[in-house]
Each structure stands twice: as structure tokens, then as C-alpha cells.
Design a protein around this motif. Structure first.
Motif, PDB file in Angstrom:
ATOM      1  N   ARG A 144     -41.744  85.238  47.039  1.00 11.77           N
ATOM      2  CA  ARG A 144     -41.104  84.224  47.888  1.00 11.77           C
ATOM      3  C   ARG A 144     -40.690  84.792  49.241  1.00 11.77           C
ATOM      4  O   ARG A 144     -40.389  84.030  50.149  1.00 11.77           O
ATOM      5  CB  ARG A 144     -39.849  83.662  47.200  1.00 11.77           C
ATOM      6  CG  ARG A 144     -40.040  83.293  45.738  1.00 11.77           C
ATOM      7  CD  ARG A 144     -40.803  82.005  45.568  1.00 11.77           C
ATOM      8  NE  ARG A 144     -40.995  81.717  44.163  1.00 11.77           N
ATOM      9  CZ  ARG A 144     -42.160  81.434  43.594  1.00 11.77           C
ATOM     10  NH1 ARG A 144     -43.257  81.406  44.330  1.00 11.77           N
ATOM     11  NH2 ARG A 144     -42.230  81.173  42.309  1.00 11.77           N
ATOM     12  N   TRP A 145     -40.639  86.130  49.360  1.00  5.54           N
ATOM     13  CA  TRP A 145     -40.206  86.733  50.618  1.00  5.54           C
ATOM     14  C   TRP A 145     -41.192  86.387  51.732  1.00  5.54           C
ATOM     15  O   TRP A 145     -42.390  86.244  51.477  1.00  5.54           O
ATOM     16  CB  TRP A 145     -40.104  88.246  50.448  1.00  5.54           C
ATOM     17  CG  TRP A 145     -39.030  88.898  51.270  1.00  5.54           C
ATOM     18  CD1 TRP A 145     -39.209  89.766  52.287  1.00  5.54           C
ATOM     19  CD2 TRP A 145     -37.609  88.757  51.118  1.00  5.54           C
ATOM     20  NE1 TRP A 145     -37.995  90.184  52.783  1.00  5.54           N
ATOM     21  CE2 TRP A 145     -36.998  89.576  52.090  1.00  5.54           C
ATOM     22  CE3 TRP A 145     -36.796  88.010  50.271  1.00  5.54           C
ATOM     23  CZ2 TRP A 145     -35.607  89.671  52.237  1.00  5.54           C
ATOM     24  CZ3 TRP A 145     -35.425  88.099  50.404  1.00  5.54           C
ATOM     25  CH2 TRP A 145     -34.839  88.925  51.375  1.00  5.54           C
ATOM     26  N   ASP A 146     -40.711  86.230  52.917  1.00  9.91           N
ATOM     27  CA  ASP A 146     -41.507  85.830  54.090  1.00  9.91           C
ATOM     28  C   ASP A 146     -41.892  84.359  54.064  1.00  9.91           C
ATOM     29  O   ASP A 146     -42.644  83.908  54.934  1.00  9.91           O
ATOM     30  CB  ASP A 146     -42.790  86.664  54.228  1.00  9.91           C
ATOM     31  CG  ASP A 146     -42.505  88.137  54.430  1.00  9.91           C
ATOM     32  OD1 ASP A 146     -41.500  88.453  55.104  1.00  9.91           O
ATOM     33  OD2 ASP A 146     -43.271  88.967  53.924  1.00  9.91           O
ATOM     34  N   ARG A 147     -41.402  83.599  53.120  1.00  8.81           N
ATOM     35  CA  ARG A 147     -41.745  82.182  53.043  1.00  8.81           C
ATOM     36  C   ARG A 147     -40.627  81.336  53.667  1.00  8.81           C
ATOM     37  O   ARG A 147     -39.472  81.719  53.675  1.00  8.81           O
ATOM     38  CB  ARG A 147     -41.965  81.740  51.586  1.00  8.81           C
ATOM     39  CG  ARG A 147     -43.077  82.488  50.873  1.00  8.81           C
ATOM     40  CD  ARG A 147     -44.442  82.154  51.483  1.00  8.81           C
ATOM     41  NE  ARG A 147     -45.540  82.686  50.698  1.00  8.81           N
ATOM     42  CZ  ARG A 147     -46.178  83.830  50.954  1.00  8.81           C
ATOM     43  NH1 ARG A 147     -45.795  84.570  51.985  1.00  8.81           N
ATOM     44  NH2 ARG A 147     -47.177  84.239  50.201  1.00  8.81           N
ATOM     45  N   GLY A 148     -41.019  80.158  54.159  1.00  6.93           N
ATOM     46  CA  GLY A 148     -40.047  79.253  54.740  1.00  6.93           C
ATOM     47  C   GLY A 148     -39.169  78.604  53.688  1.00  6.93           C
ATOM     48  O   GLY A 148     -39.427  78.676  52.480  1.00  6.93           O
ATOM     49  N   VAL A 149     -38.137  77.930  54.153  1.00  9.14           N
ATOM     50  CA  VAL A 149     -37.159  77.313  53.269  1.00  9.14           C
ATOM     51  C   VAL A 149     -37.789  76.237  52.406  1.00  9.14           C
ATOM     52  O   VAL A 149     -37.555  76.174  51.190  1.00  9.14           O
ATOM     53  CB  VAL A 149     -35.995  76.736  54.099  1.00  9.14           C
ATOM     54  CG1 VAL A 149     -35.149  75.770  53.279  1.00  9.14           C
ATOM     55  CG2 VAL A 149     -35.130  77.861  54.662  1.00  9.14           C
ATOM     56  N   ALA A 150     -38.590  75.352  52.991  1.00  5.41           N
ATOM     57  CA  ALA A 150     -39.170  74.241  52.226  1.00  5.41           C
ATOM     58  C   ALA A 150     -40.083  74.752  51.126  1.00  5.41           C
ATOM     59  O   ALA A 150     -39.999  74.303  49.969  1.00  5.41           O
ATOM     60  CB  ALA A 150     -39.930  73.305  53.164  1.00  5.41           C
ATOM     61  N   GLU A 151     -40.952  75.700  51.461  1.00  8.14           N
ATOM     62  CA  GLU A 151     -41.862  76.253  50.452  1.00  8.14           C
ATOM     63  C   GLU A 151     -41.081  76.976  49.358  1.00  8.14           C
ATOM     64  O   GLU A 151     -41.405  76.858  48.162  1.00  8.14           O
ATOM     65  CB  GLU A 151     -42.849  77.216  51.113  1.00  8.14           C
ATOM     66  CG  GLU A 151     -43.848  77.827  50.135  1.00  8.14           C
ATOM     67  CD  GLU A 151     -44.803  78.813  50.788  1.00  8.14           C
ATOM     68  OE1 GLU A 151     -45.442  79.589  50.048  1.00  8.14           O
ATOM     69  OE2 GLU A 151     -44.903  78.807  52.037  1.00  8.14           O
ATOM     70  N   THR A 152     -40.052  77.702  49.744  1.00  9.16           N
ATOM     71  CA  THR A 152     -39.241  78.431  48.767  1.00  9.16           C
ATOM     72  C   THR A 152     -38.574  77.479  47.784  1.00  9.16           C
ATOM     73  O   THR A 152     -38.629  77.677  46.557  1.00  9.16           O
ATOM     74  CB  THR A 152     -38.172  79.270  49.494  1.00  9.16           C
ATOM     75  OG1 THR A 152     -38.820  80.239  50.311  1.00  9.16           O
ATOM     76  CG2 THR A 152     -37.248  79.952  48.504  1.00  9.16           C
ATOM     77  N   GLU A 153     -37.942  76.433  48.305  1.00  4.34           N
ATOM     78  CA  GLU A 153     -37.251  75.483  47.435  1.00  4.34           C
ATOM     79  C   GLU A 153     -38.229  74.800  46.487  1.00  4.34           C
ATOM     80  O   GLU A 153     -37.962  74.684  45.280  1.00  4.34           O
ATOM     81  CB  GLU A 153     -36.501  74.456  48.281  1.00  4.34           C
ATOM     82  CG  GLU A 153     -35.662  73.501  47.447  1.00  4.34           C
ATOM     83  CD  GLU A 153     -34.685  72.680  48.268  1.00  4.34           C
ATOM     84  OE1 GLU A 153     -34.504  71.488  47.933  1.00  4.34           O
ATOM     85  OE2 GLU A 153     -34.087  73.218  49.218  1.00  4.34           O
ATOM     86  N   ASP A 154     -39.348  74.358  47.014  1.00  4.88           N
ATOM     87  CA  ASP A 154     -40.342  73.692  46.172  1.00  4.88           C
ATOM     88  C   ASP A 154     -40.883  74.640  45.098  1.00  4.88           C
ATOM     89  O   ASP A 154     -41.060  74.250  43.929  1.00  4.88           O
ATOM     90  CB  ASP A 154     -41.504  73.175  47.022  1.00  4.88           C
ATOM     91  CG  ASP A 154     -41.131  71.961  47.859  1.00  4.88           C
ATOM     92  OD1 ASP A 154     -40.099  71.322  47.557  1.00  4.88           O
ATOM     93  OD2 ASP A 154     -41.862  71.664  48.817  1.00  4.88           O
ATOM     94  N   ALA A 155     -41.149  75.886  45.478  1.00  5.96           N
ATOM     95  CA  ALA A 155     -41.733  76.842  44.535  1.00  5.96           C
ATOM     96  C   ALA A 155     -40.760  77.187  43.410  1.00  5.96           C
ATOM     97  O   ALA A 155     -41.156  77.284  42.235  1.00  5.96           O
ATOM     98  CB  ALA A 155     -42.152  78.108  45.275  1.00  5.96           C
ATOM     99  N   ILE A 156     -39.489  77.376  43.728  1.00  4.82           N
ATOM    100  CA  ILE A 156     -38.503  77.710  42.690  1.00  4.82           C
ATOM    101  C   ILE A 156     -38.318  76.531  41.744  1.00  4.82           C
ATOM    102  O   ILE A 156     -38.247  76.703  40.513  1.00  4.82           O
ATOM    103  CB  ILE A 156     -37.177  78.134  43.334  1.00  4.82           C
ATOM    104  CG1 ILE A 156     -37.343  79.509  43.989  1.00  4.82           C
ATOM    105  CG2 ILE A 156     -36.048  78.170  42.301  1.00  4.82           C
ATOM    106  CD1 ILE A 156     -36.129  79.988  44.761  1.00  4.82           C
ATOM    107  N   LYS A 157     -38.276  75.330  42.284  1.00  5.05           N
ATOM    108  CA  LYS A 157     -38.147  74.154  41.420  1.00  5.05           C
ATOM    109  C   LYS A 157     -39.364  74.012  40.505  1.00  5.05           C
ATOM    110  O   LYS A 157     -39.234  73.675  39.319  1.00  5.05           O
ATOM    111  CB  LYS A 157     -37.953  72.901  42.275  1.00  5.05           C
ATOM    112  CG  LYS A 157     -36.574  72.807  42.900  1.00  5.05           C
ATOM    113  CD  LYS A 157     -36.410  71.533  43.717  1.00  5.05           C
ATOM    114  CE  LYS A 157     -34.982  71.401  44.238  1.00  5.05           C
ATOM    115  NZ  LYS A 157     -34.777  70.173  45.039  1.00  5.05           N
ATOM    116  N   ALA A 158     -40.555  74.272  41.036  1.00  2.05           N
ATOM    117  CA  ALA A 158     -41.760  74.185  40.215  1.00  2.05           C
ATOM    118  C   ALA A 158     -41.785  75.286  39.157  1.00  2.05           C
ATOM    119  O   ALA A 158     -42.182  75.053  38.005  1.00  2.05           O
ATOM    120  CB  ALA A 158     -42.994  74.277  41.113  1.00  2.05           C
TER     121      ALA A 158
END
Length: 617
Positions: free
Chosen positions: A137-151
Motif C-alpha cells: 500500500r506504500w506510495d499509493r494514494g488515499v482513495a486506492e488505499t482505502e478501497d484496497a483495505i476494505k476489499a
């Protein structure tokens, strides 16, 4: 004690251990919760001999006794920390839905210390706590991070607070974002998380809130909602148009910072940045935080032009002014683009816009050269340069690396000729709320414990907008141009702090819609013992003085309650305050006298501390 779980969770990222600890009942009585108890925890755990980004320093997520309840606007969470932007106490407040999830997980406060060996995120699901790998998740934007953790977790109702590249890169004004666009913005909490290699905190809670009298709280909540919509500005402006409606009003009052505060109004922007253009040019939908009937937030999509398709939360008023009037930009599409990119990078939009406006003045003066900007023309009104500068700051590339230090440090790097354009207090960039035609706001900005700040309290409500409040004893004629007579700030400041302590939104109080007595009634129902209006205001006063004394430990006193020379030496060229400068020392003398603070040091006297039960300091 009801209204609180009475528990904080302390997570040490260095060891990976998570320890639930009781919150002393005396703390809950004296400070109630939220920022109040958060600051009391900080007073115990902060390592004053170490820097703000030392691994031992805590970062504290704080909820209040009304968080997640039927009380209106009860979705607020406060993050408390040692600020890397200012070297003072840090306090950043955000709405959304994160705070109720934390409270329903059985926690009043979540405290994180230490530093992980590699990027991680924290997952709290009721009484289960995990430190999970976030290397991908490092170097990723906020939106992608939030979506990825929820998934990844697949948990219904999960709430995430995360940082973007700005926090990872140590931008001093990096923010923490939840709901992808609600920001714990001020003072650099994102940099603190980044220094700990903590990418995000994910929370799911399912327990019932510990409320003493649910029926009484629901009844009081109905009364509070009626108060909200009886207030004309809330009903007719803030609810239908969101915070962009402030742009019109603040411009009309001559307190809109324009061209890096060289002007106080921006008539050229009428019909371009004002809320009518905002809602016509952008595709706009309302957004409400937890339990909020106002729904002042907005999500927007850019419909046309080179930034077409960019989508996100905001821009809010502060952002429109930060990227718009401060930089002489009148393109609302570019302002929205800068906002969306800043949110995804995890930047405080207030500080980011101010840094760019300062850089534009430096560029005009030749303090910043084309060689230093990489050929980018940081000229007034250059909308594309504003958008690009946001990206450079978040990634600390080129001139963005200089600006990512904040304007105070950047000016020190460039030399004495850069100082006057660096608009900050104690190292925190000033928000978009003018002070030469709102002399009470001059006091607020200068004395705020967290640096340049307009919300502790938003004193323009009284002296510029003309509101009065008998409950607070604010009834007399008050001039927005008078330097003295600032004792009335005290009760308004206490009410503002009380909202941060309770876990509710300042917008319910900013126009004095929900009364202090109503907040006391709601709190009494939650905690199970009677609290009067005066009791609640005293809690606010106690926290204000606690923060002042923590800063005193760090070397701050009256000498640091300053303003940029632009406001004390350069008369306003236009607006209602035309010809005005701020006589700050006269204003401070009046304010300190009302606060019971020593005139020479600006610190609470021993008698004041004893009267507030703070003599242990």
C-alpha cells in the motif's frame, strides 16, 4: 461513568503489542473526552526532550461522550499529537464516519506509539487488534488505499483513516484522510503517521454505546436539530449550498485573503468562484457526515476541460480560497482539480494553498527563480501551475521539496528577503479568514495553541458577521475594527473547545445555532449526571489552559503570539478594513486580562491553574 467506554488502547508498533488501559475517571470528569482527554494523555506521554517525529511520540485518535449518538453532527474525531509543523501541541479534527466506528469498538481513545520495521496498517475489530502488512500500500494514494483495505478485509461497515504519499514523504503539513476526503488536516498528523510507517487505521465496531438516558438524549437531540434549522444561515445557506457559500459572505465582508493577503476582497472572482458558479460548473452532490442534518459537505466531478472526470470530496470554502483567491485563480475547475489531487496525496489543503500563494509572491519578487522552479511559471492566476505545484509538494519533487517544509522553514532557507511573504503563525500557514476587518480573529490566529488558526473560535461570527449570544454574555456593540475590548472572545472560545471535547461538529455552533445549554443537556443525558452550561464552558476553559501549559513546557509564551508583519505594518488596501493594521499588543493585553493570564508571559497564573484544577502542571 456513562457516555464513555472508559478505555483507551495503546498500540506499540515497535513491539507489535496492543494494551487496553483504563482512562482515569477523574480525567473523564475534568475533560469529558475528545480533545480534552486526548490532551491529558499527551501531557503524560509526550517526550519533551525528543522531536515531534521521534518514534516514542504518541498520536492519539480521540472520541467524545456524544460521538456516534443521536446528538446532531456527532461524527467528529480529534487527532492529538506533537506537531512537526509548529513544535506545539497538535490537534486536527475530522468528520465522516470513522469516529463512531472507533467508539463502537469499545474505545474512547486509540494511542499509537513506536515505529514499525516496515509499512503496516492497524486493524481494530471490536476487541480484536492486528498490525497488518502494508508494504503493497506504500506510495499509493488515499482513495486506492482505502478501497484496497476494505476489499482485503471484506468487513461490512469498516472505516479507514489513511495517509497518502505526502505523509510518507514527511511533508510537514501532511494530513490523515477518512472517507477519502474528510481531513485531519492541520499541523502535520499525516507526517507523524508516516514517520511511524503506519499507512492506515481500519476500524469496525459493533458494541452499543454507553449512554445513560437514551430517551432524554433523543429528546434533547430533537431540540438541538430544531435550533439548527431555526438559524437562517444554517437553513438557507449552509444546508443548501455547503461551505462554498462562505466564499460569498467572506468576500463581501472584506476578509477574503487575496493575492497572498495583499488584498482583502476579490471582486473579479464573483460569478467564477462563488457558490453559484461552483454549483453550475461542477457536478455537485451533497455529503453528510455521521448524524449530520446540515450535510454541508460536497462531492464534485469536473465535467469538462483538461481535468474532466476528476472526482472527490470538496472543494470546501477553505480550499476555494486557498487555491483560488490567494493565488488569483478564477477557474473553479482547476481549483477542484487541485483539491482532489491534494486529498489523494494526503495534503492539508489550507497549508498547501498558502504555500503556493507564498511561492507566487516569491516568484514575482525574484526570490524564487525559474531555475529553482524547474521552469514552472509561478505567476499570479496560473491555474495549471497551482495544480502542478500540488503534485510536486506531495511527492517532494523539485520546488515542491522546498515548499513541503512549510512556509516558515522555506523562508529561512531562501533568506531574509523571503520572510514577509511567508504567512504563518508559529509555523502553521494561516487559513483563509482575514483579520484586518475582524480584529478578534487577529487574536485567535496569534494565540491558538496549534498555530495559525481561525476556529478556536471563529470570532468573525461576532465582530464581522454581527452575531450576538446572551447565553455567553455577548450582547454589547462590538466593532470589527477595534483592537481592544477582546474579553468576549473567552466564552466563545470555551464553547468552541467544548464541541471538540464532546465529539460534535463546530458548524453546529459556528453561527451560535445550537446553544451551550443545549450541548450541556445532551451531555448530561449521555454521561448520567447533571452538567450545566457553565460546567461545560469550564471544561472548555480547562482544556484551553492545559494546551497553553503544554506549549509552555516546549518554550512557547507571549513572545510567540505574533502575526506576520503584513498585518501589523501594511494597511489593508481595500474592503471594509481599508487602511487598517492590527495593533496586536493592545488586543493581547485585553484578551490575556479576560483569560486570567499573566500579561508579561501570556501564561496562566498559579491562581488560574488552581481554580481549574490544573495546579499539577
Amino acid at each position: 461513568m456513562k457516555g464513555s467506554t472508559g478505555k483507551m488502547l495503546v498500540v506499540d508498533l515497535g513491539s507489535g503489542k496492543a494494551e487496553p488501559r483504563p482512562i482515569p475517571e477523574a480525567w473523564l470528569k475534568d475533560y469529558l473526552g475528545g480533545e480534552g482527554v486526548g490532551m491529558r494523555i499527551l501531557a503524560d506521554l509526550m517526550q519533551t526532550g525528543a522531536g515531534p517525529l521521534d518514534p516514542a511520540q504518541p498520536i492519539i485518535f480521540a472520541t467524545g461522550p456524544l460521538t456516534g449518538t443521536a446528538a446532531p453532527c456527532s461524527g467528529r474525531c480529534c487527532v492529538v499529537f506533537y506537531s512537526p509543523a509548529t513544535g506545539t501541541v497538535g490537534a486536527a479534527n475530522a468528520g465522516g464516519h470513522f469516529a463512531p466506528a472507533l467508539k463502537k469498538a469499545g474505545l474512547d481513545h486509540l494511542v499509537v506509539v513506536g515505529k514499525a520495521e516496515a509499512p503496516v496498517y492497524l486493524y481494530v475489530n471490536d476487541d480484536q487488534v492486528e498490525v497488518r502488512d502494508a508494504a503493497g500500500r506504500w506510495d499509493r494514494g488515499v482513495a486506492e488505499t482505502e478501497d484496497a483495505i476494505k476489499a482485503e478485509l471484506g468487513v461490512k461497515g469498516l472505516q479507514v483513516a489513511s495517509i497518502g504519499p505526502a505523509g510518507e514523504n514527511g511533508v510537514t503539513f501532511a494530513a490523515i484522510l477518512t472517507d477519502k476526503h474528510r481531513a485531519f488536516g492541520r499541523g502535520g498528523p499525516g507526517a507523524v503517521m508516516g514517520s511511524k510507517l503506519l499507512k492506515a487505521v481500519a476500524v469496525k465496531g459493533s458494541s452499543r454505546l454507553p449512554i445513560a438516558d437514551r430517551d432524554a438524549l433523543r429528546e434533547a437531540a430533537t431540540y438541538a436539530r430544531d435550533e439548527l434549522f431555526a438559524e437562517a444561515f444554517v437553513r438557507d445557506e449552509l444546508h443548501p449550498f455547503g461551505t462554498p457559500t462562505f466564499y460569498d459572505a467572506i468576500n463581501a465582508l472584506g476578509i477574503l485573503p487575496t493575492r497572498n493577503w495583499q488584498r482583502t476582497e476579490f471582486p473579479e472572482s464573483v460569478g467564477k468562484l462563488t457558490h453559484d458558479a461552483y454549483h453550475e460548473v461542477l457536478d455537485v452532490k451533497p455529503y453528510a457526515c455521521f448524524g449530520c442534518p446540515i450535510a454541508c459537505g460536497r462531492t464534485t466531478t469536473i465535467k469538462e476541460g483538461k481535468y474532466a472526470g476528476l472526482h472527490g470530496g470538496g472543494p470546501e470554502y477553505e480550499t476555494v480560497a486557498a487555491f483560488g483567491s490567494k493565488c488569483l485563480v478564477t477557474d473553479i475547475n482547476a481549483v477542484a482539480a487541485a483539491n482532489h489531487i491534494a486529498n489523494d496525496l494526503g495534503l492539508d489543503v489550507i497549508s498547501t494553498g498558502q504555500a503556493i500563494a507564498t511561492a507566487m509572491e516569491w516568484y514575482e519578487q525574484g526570490v524564487l527563480t525559474p531555475e529553482q522552479t524547474g521552469g514552472m511559471e509561478l505567476t499570479w492566476g496560473n491555474a495549471d501551475a497551482v495544480v502542478e505545484a500540488v503534485r510536486l509538494i506531495g511527492h517532494r519533487e523539485g520546488v515542491g521539496d522546498l515548499l513541503a517544509q512549510g512556509v516558515k522553514r522555506a523562508a529561512e532557507t531562501l533568506g531574509p528577503q523571503a520572510e514577509r511573504a511567508a504567512i504563518h503563525v508559529k509555523g502553521l500557514e494561516m487559513p483563509a479568514d482575514g483579520i484586518r476587518a475582524s480584529k478578534a480573529e487577529a487574536v485567535v490566529h496569534a494565540t491558538s495553541a496549534r498555530g495559525g488558526d481561525h476556529l478556536r473560535p471563529f470570532a468573525s461570527t461576532v465582530d464581522a458577521f454581527g452575531y450576538r449570544e446572551p447565553e455567553l454574555g455577548i450582547t454589547a456593540d462590538i466593532s470589527y475594527l477595534e483592537d481592544g475590548n477582546k474579553g468576549w472572545i473567552k466564552p466563545l472560545q470555551e464553547l468552541s473547545m467544548a464541541t471538540n471535547v464532546l465529539g460534535v461538529c463546530l458548524f453546529a455552533s459556528i453561527t451560535l445555532a445550537v446553544k451551550a445549554s443545549t450541548w450541556a443537556r445532551l451531555t448530561s443525558a449521555a454521561v448520567g449526571y447533571p452538567l450545566s452550561k457553565d460546567d461545560l464552558l469550564m471544561v472548555g476553559e480547562r482544556v484551553i489552559n492545559l494546551e497553553r501549559m503544554i506549549n509552555a513546557r516546549l518554550g512557547f509564551d507571549r513572545k510567540d503570539d505574533t502575526l506576520p508583519r503584513r498585518f501589523t505594518e501594511e494597511p489593508a488596501p481595500d474592503g471594509r478594513g481599508e487602511g487598517e493594521v492590527v495593533n496586536l499588543q493592545v488586543a493581547l493585553d485585553s484578551y490575556f486580562a479576560s483569560m486570567g493570564w499573566d500579561q508579561a508571559t501570556g501564561l496562566p497564573t498559579p491562581e488560574k491553574l488552581a481554580g481549574l484544577g490544573l495546579d499539577w502542571l
